[in-house]
Motif scaffolding. Structure first.
Motif, PDB file in Angstrom:
ATOM      1  N   ASN A  36      23.031  -5.771  -7.364  1.00  0.00           N
ATOM      2  CA  ASN A  36      23.429  -4.479  -6.804  1.00  0.00           C
ATOM      3  C   ASN A  36      23.380  -3.311  -7.784  1.00  0.00           C
ATOM      4  O   ASN A  36      23.479  -2.157  -7.358  1.00  0.00           O
ATOM      5  N   VAL A  37      23.227  -3.607  -9.094  1.00  0.00           N
ATOM      6  CA  VAL A  37      23.236  -2.524 -10.083  1.00  0.00           C
ATOM      7  C   VAL A  37      22.016  -2.561 -11.007  1.00  0.00           C
ATOM      8  O   VAL A  37      21.156  -1.670 -10.946  1.00  0.00           O
ATOM      9  N   THR A  38      21.933  -3.578 -11.865  1.00  0.00           N
ATOM     10  CA  THR A  38      20.892  -3.542 -12.905  1.00  0.00           C
ATOM     11  C   THR A  38      19.489  -3.790 -12.360  1.00  0.00           C
ATOM     12  O   THR A  38      18.538  -3.146 -12.791  1.00  0.00           O
ATOM     13  N   LEU A  39      19.342  -4.717 -11.394  1.00  0.00           N
ATOM     14  CA  LEU A  39      18.019  -4.984 -10.833  1.00  0.00           C
ATOM     15  C   LEU A  39      17.482  -3.785 -10.054  1.00  0.00           C
ATOM     16  O   LEU A  39      16.329  -3.385 -10.261  1.00  0.00           O
ATOM     17  N   THR A  83      11.491 -13.746 -13.004  1.00  0.00           N
ATOM     18  CA  THR A  83      10.136 -13.294 -13.324  1.00  0.00           C
ATOM     19  C   THR A  83      10.099 -11.827 -13.722  1.00  0.00           C
ATOM     20  O   THR A  83       9.390 -11.443 -14.650  1.00  0.00           O
ATOM     21  N   LEU A  84      10.872 -10.984 -13.017  1.00  0.00           N
ATOM     22  CA  LEU A  84      10.878  -9.561 -13.358  1.00  0.00           C
ATOM     23  C   LEU A  84      11.432  -9.308 -14.753  1.00  0.00           C
ATOM     24  O   LEU A  84      10.779  -8.636 -15.557  1.00  0.00           O
ATOM     25  N   PRO A  85      12.633  -9.830 -15.085  1.00  0.00           N
ATOM     26  CA  PRO A  85      13.111  -9.620 -16.470  1.00  0.00           C
ATOM     27  C   PRO A  85      12.213 -10.272 -17.512  1.00  0.00           C
ATOM     28  O   PRO A  85      12.067  -9.763 -18.618  1.00  0.00           O
ATOM     29  N   VAL A 133       4.802  -4.660 -13.810  1.00  0.00           N
ATOM     30  CA  VAL A 133       5.950  -4.770 -12.914  1.00  0.00           C
ATOM     31  C   VAL A 133       5.662  -4.217 -11.512  1.00  0.00           C
ATOM     32  O   VAL A 133       6.109  -4.800 -10.518  1.00  0.00           O
ATOM     33  N   PRO A 134       4.942  -3.094 -11.362  1.00  0.00           N
ATOM     34  CA  PRO A 134       4.624  -2.625 -10.005  1.00  0.00           C
ATOM     35  C   PRO A 134       3.894  -3.668  -9.158  1.00  0.00           C
ATOM     36  O   PRO A 134       4.135  -3.773  -7.959  1.00  0.00           O
ATOM     37  N   ASN A 154      19.273  -5.488 -17.550  1.00  0.00           N
ATOM     38  CA  ASN A 154      18.897  -6.465 -16.527  1.00  0.00           C
ATOM     39  C   ASN A 154      18.394  -7.784 -17.118  1.00  0.00           C
ATOM     40  O   ASN A 154      18.781  -8.866 -16.664  1.00  0.00           O
ATOM     41  N   THR A 155      17.546  -7.703 -18.129  1.00  0.00           N
ATOM     42  CA  THR A 155      16.983  -8.922 -18.714  1.00  0.00           C
ATOM     43  C   THR A 155      18.072  -9.790 -19.329  1.00  0.00           C
ATOM     44  O   THR A 155      18.144 -11.000 -19.066  1.00  0.00           O
ATOM     45  N   PHE A 156      18.944  -9.185 -20.141  1.00  0.00           N
ATOM     46  CA  PHE A 156      20.006  -9.960 -20.788  1.00  0.00           C
ATOM     47  C   PHE A 156      20.934 -10.594 -19.758  1.00  0.00           C
ATOM     48  O   PHE A 156      21.228 -11.794 -19.819  1.00  0.00           O
ATOM     49  N   LEU A 157      21.407  -9.798 -18.792  1.00  0.00           N
ATOM     50  CA  LEU A 157      22.354 -10.319 -17.812  1.00  0.00           C
ATOM     51  C   LEU A 157      21.736 -11.418 -16.956  1.00  0.00           C
ATOM     52  O   LEU A 157      22.402 -12.409 -16.628  1.00  0.00           O
ATOM     53  N   SER A 158      20.462 -11.271 -16.609  1.00  0.00           N
ATOM     54  CA  SER A 158      19.788 -12.272 -15.775  1.00  0.00           C
ATOM     55  C   SER A 158      19.683 -13.605 -16.506  1.00  0.00           C
ATOM     56  O   SER A 158      19.965 -14.669 -15.940  1.00  0.00           O
TER      57      SER A 158
END
Length: 302
Positions: A41-44, A107-109, A119-120, A197-201
């Motif tokens: 809901n926030v970082t992604l 995959t995204l992070p 990424v697009p 986002n990458t770290f949290l994921s």
């Protein structure tokens, strides 16, 4: 090559830190649920907006949406074919676990840390993937096992629009299709959030990681992972050999060996499969996916 390996090891280290803190009882799987809500809901959404802020809409991008739908249906069919002699619960578990692609939480992070320019392409693929994960896969699986599908087309649409990441994809697609750009100051503010986002994921994956499993379930887990990655590697080889642009080739190859998505885990538990079996299968797919995706980067190059 060193950059790829060190970045991959860095991501793996974050997973290990999360797992280690859970084993030390400093954090728990419940904290992973909290992180999941923050990520979704926030970082992604912030990462999606930032990465698509300068997106140039091309017709070729839409092909990725349809490829995502085709791959999901294909892998559901593979799961159905190889589990037709199993119980209904195992059939559903197999179809959910071999299909679908974990984009937002993995995959995204992962790709974001190596090649943000791709990424697009990943975002367009995930729009098609999200349609299946939000209900398309459930309807298909229920039809195959002979149960009444509980989700209608309208229900899928409503579920998609309630998804903050999908709404972020859709909003940016509409804005960029009309040539509208977000204020640079807003993009820069969101960049700070997106960077987390990458770290949290990866940290969340560590909190979810499970390594315990009843012995009687080993064969089912091995069969499921074997199917997912045997056909995943086959698709990797196919996309690698196709004469398509490098970035599209890279995205499709990496997605072919991506981990099991969260929706598949949830749906498998709802179908009656034990949480232990689902948990170890999902956890193992994260480790296998990280290894194969890193190897894929080394083979294809960035």
């Amino acid at each position: 090559m060193k950059t790829i390996l060190f970045n991959a090891l860095g991501l793996f280290l974050i997973i290990l830190i999360g797992y280690g803190l859970k084993r030390l009882n400093l954090l728990s799987k419940a904290d992973g649920n909290t992180l999941s809500k923050i990520i979704l809901n926030v970082t992604l959404p912030a990462a999606i907006v930032v990465n698509l802020a300068s997106l140039t809409i091309q017709v070729s991008l839409f092909s990725l949406l349809f490829i995502a739908l085709i791959l999901n249906f294909f892998m559901i069919g593979i799961g159905a074919f190889f589990s037709k002699k199993s119980s209904v619960t195992e059939q559903e578990f197999m179809m959910y676990s071999v299909s679908g692609y974990n984009v937002g939480n993995f995959t995204l992070p992962f790709l974001q840390s190596f090649l943000p320019a791709a990424v697009p392409l990943l975002a367009m693929f995930d729009m098609g993937n999200s349609i299946m994960l939000a209900g398309g896969t459930t309807v298909t699986v229920d039809k195959i096992v002979g149960e009444k599908a509980p989700i209608s087309l309208g229900g899928i649409v409503i579920k998609l629009l309630k998804s903050v990441p999908f709404s972020a994809y859709l909003l940016m697609l509409i804005l960029r299709s009309s040539g509208t750009s977000l204020p640079q100051s807003l993009v820069e503010m969101l960049q700070v959030i997106a960077n987390a986002n990458t770290f949290l994921s990866m940290f969340m994956i560590g909190l979810y990681l499970e390594l315990k499993l009843p012995k009687m379930s080993y064969s089912l887990v091995l069969k499921t992972l074997g199917l997912r990655y045997a056909f995943g590697l086959g698709l990797f080889g196919l996309f690698y050999l196709l004469p398509i642009p490098h970035d599209m080739k890279l995205v499709l190859c990496l997605l072919s060996v991506a981990p099991i998505p969260t929706f598949s885990v949830i749906n498998s538990v709802k179908a009656g499969m034990s949480e232990e079996v689902v948990g170890i299968t999902s956890s193992a797919s994260f480790i296998i996916g990280l290894v194969f995706m890193t190897a894929g980067l080394l083979i294809i190059g960035i």
